[in-house]
Design an enzyme around this catalytic site. Structure first.
Site, short mmCIF file in Angstrom:
data_model
loop_
_atom_site.label_atom_id
_atom_site.label_comp_id
_atom_site.label_asym_id
_atom_site.label_seq_id
_atom_site.Cartn_x
_atom_site.Cartn_y
_atom_site.Cartn_z
N GLY A 242 0.93 -1.12 -0.09
CA GLY A 242 0.04 0.02 -0.01
C GLY A 242 0.83 1.21 0.04
O GLY A 242 2.02 1.23 -0.54
N SER A 243 0.32 2.27 0.58
CA SER A 243 1.07 3.42 0.50
C SER A 243 2.19 3.55 1.33
O SER A 243 2.22 2.99 2.54
CB SER A 243 0.04 4.68 0.92
N THR A 244 3.09 4.61 1.26
CA THR A 244 4.39 4.73 2.23
C THR A 244 3.90 5.22 3.52
O THR A 244 4.62 4.75 4.39
CB THR A 244 5.51 5.61 1.46
N GLY A 247 2.51 2.51 5.47
CA GLY A 247 3.78 1.72 5.70
C GLY A 247 4.40 2.00 6.92
O GLY A 247 4.66 1.17 7.67
N GLU A 265 5.57 -3.47 0.77
CA GLU A 265 5.58 -3.00 -0.70
C GLU A 265 5.00 -1.62 -0.74
O GLU A 265 3.77 -1.69 -0.83
CB GLU A 265 5.22 -4.12 -1.60
N CYS A 299 1.50 0.71 -8.29
CA CYS A 299 2.43 1.38 -7.39
C CYS A 299 3.88 1.53 -7.98
O CYS A 299 4.52 2.46 -7.94
CB CYS A 299 2.96 0.38 -6.13
N GLU A 396 3.27 10.89 -5.56
CA GLU A 396 2.64 9.85 -6.54
C GLU A 396 1.26 10.11 -6.39
O GLU A 396 0.34 10.36 -5.54
CB GLU A 396 2.79 8.45 -5.41
#
Length: 498
Positions: A242-244, A247, A265, A299, A396
């Site tokens: 998913g998103s940073t 994360g 990831e 991604c 992003e």
């Protein structure tokens, strides 16, 4: 609330009907959560409610984790051929149900049916690849002299897994394939936007012969169910795609709880570099695959296209025509390449980025608007005259928006490519193999595609550098992510030897 059956009939716009599970999948059964709360699932292409499903909360996660721990006692020591048999049967079932699974994915996510069919084919292929690894996850014998005997083992884990909404079935396979192959067990949470295919896949897991509790599938929200998984004291590992931003939250929760093993990831802002000696028509097709595949919700999307000055105008001309030929709309139309965005929230975010690009001086070459009519559709959008400081060049977007950046030299291209906090993927287009390898060696990214893009294979590891994540999916590396190393050192008594 509380009166929804554990299975409901769903009618898909392409004429298919099927029975959709709605409960939590624990111990190979669909069950009600403790408080029997539900949430609605909306189809992005119609903006209509498909059904509701039951929501997992912390106490439900506890029950699912306990089931996974109990199953671990026998599954972790099961014969490799037992695990292989389940994976091969699961792959066969995915193939047998491919049309239905693709239809569920398209209805729930909004992606085009042709994209969904590609996802299903990759899913079956990955389960088969994992089946081949079941008897190859081995340890080593270590020679330290005649006084000791030393060996290592790869020990499976009890893990929590959180998958995203952009590739629900494919990401489920990337998570569950290694679990089943290694003898690990799991509690897997689907994204709240797209829970349907994961629940249907749970039915296939039972049919494939998976023992009770090995995999448990829950629907729910990240801030509740996802947080409970991330911080759970009884889990050995958490894996997230998913998103940073999320994360980082998961990594902190894992550290603050029991320092569980973590793989992440995450996001990307990947460069796709086109050199003067590239084959322009082929490069343009790979640019399109790199950014407009899956409605841009990828991604590793090649969202920054770097074009060498000698062919810049020709690439822009060719790309503009090709993008304007992309069919956007009804995702069930076989000719549609780009379906809807996953939600109204995501569509609005993409449109805000497009407005930002316009305001900061980038030129809209084509697209730049929401498509007319019902559904969360955005036109495939190409920006030219993009500068590095612009939001559309740095952040992003996670949608069908590509930025074109001109460069003159190889060193300049590499500098621009690496000027990001991310490091997930990159593309290189050139007919000079020496240049391709030299540039690939200098780009800070986990995956480099040369004269191709978004080109995956089960044996090739995938994951990122920097803010794009930790650890790898697929390939041999993933089996290290789902096991821990145990070293055994035995002191030998050699005094009686003659």
């Amino acid at each position: 609330m509380g009166d929804l059956p554990l299975e409901v009939k769903v009618d898909i716009p392409n004429g298919k009907s099927y029975t959709q599970p709605t409960g939590l999948f624990i111990n190979n059964e669909f069950v009600y959560p403790k408080d029997k709360k539900t949430f609605e699932v909306v189809s992005p292409s119609t903006e209509e409610v498909i059904t509701s499903v039951y929501e997992a909360k912390g106490e439900d996660i506890d029950i699912a984790v306990d089931a996974a721990i109990e199953a671990y006692k026998s599954w972790s020591i099961s014969a490799p051929e037992t695990r292989q048999k389940v994976l091969l049967k699961l792959a066969d079932l995915v193939d047998e149900n491919a049309d239905l699974l693709a239809s569920i994915e398209t209805f729930d996510n909004g992606k085009s049916l042709q994209n969904s069919k590609g996802d299903i084919a990759l899913t079956a292929a990955y389960f088969r690849s994992c089946a081949g690894w079941c008897d190859k996850i081995t340890g080593n014998v270590i020679n330290t002299g005649g006084s000791h005997f030393n060996y290592t083992q790869r020990v499976p884990v009890v893990c929590g897994q959180i998958i995203p909404w952009n590739f629900p079935i494919l990401m489920l396979s990337w998570k569950l394939g290694p679990v089943l192959a290694t003898g690990s067990t799991s509690v897997l949470k689907s994204a709240e936007q797209t829970p349907l295919s994961a629940l249907y896949m749970a039915k296939l897991l039972v049919e494939a012969g998976m023992p009770k509790g090995v995999v448990n599938v829950v629907s729910g929200f990240g801030k509740i169910a996802g947080a409970a998984i991330s911080a759970h004291m009884k889990l050995d590992k958490v894996a997230f795609t998913g998103s940073t931003l999320v994360g980082k939250t998961i990594m902190k929760a894992a550290a603050d709880s029991n320092l569980k093993k973590v793989t992440l990831e995450l996001g990307g802002k990947s460069p796709n570099i086109v050199f003067d000696d590239a084959k322009i028509d082929a490069a343009v097709q790979h640019i399109i695959a790199g950014i407009f595949y899956n409605s841009g919700e990828v991604c590793c999307a090649g969202s920054r296209v770097l074009i060498q000055s000698g062919i810049y105008d020709k690439v822009v001309e060719t790309l503009k025509k090709a993008v304007e030929d992309i069919k956007v709309g009804d995702p069930f139309n076989p000719e549609t390449f780009m379906g809807a965005q996953v939600s109204e929230v995501q569509m609005s975010k993409i449109l805000q980025y497009i407005e930002s690009g316009k305001e900061q001086g980038a030129k809209v070459i084509t697209g730049g608007k929401r498509s007319e009519g019902k559904g969360y559709f955005v036109q495939p959008t190409v920006f030219g005259d993009v500068k590095g400081h612009m939001k559309i060049a740095k952040e992003e977007i996670f949608g069908p928006v590509v930025t074109l950046i001109k460069f003159d030299t190889v060193d300049e291209a590499i500098e621009i490519a690496n000027s990001t906090e991310y490091g997930l993927a990159a593309g290189i287009h050139s007919t000079d193999i020496n240049k391709c390898i030299g540039v690939a060696n200098r780009i800070n990214a986990g995956t480099i595609w040369v004269n191709t893009y978004n080109d995956f294979h089960p044996m090739v590891p995938f994951g990122g550098f920097h803010s794009s994540g930790i650890g790898r999916e697929m390939g041999e590396e993933v089996y290290h992510e789902y096991t821990q190393t145990k070293a055994v050192r035995i002191k030998l008594d050699t005094t009686g030897f003659k």
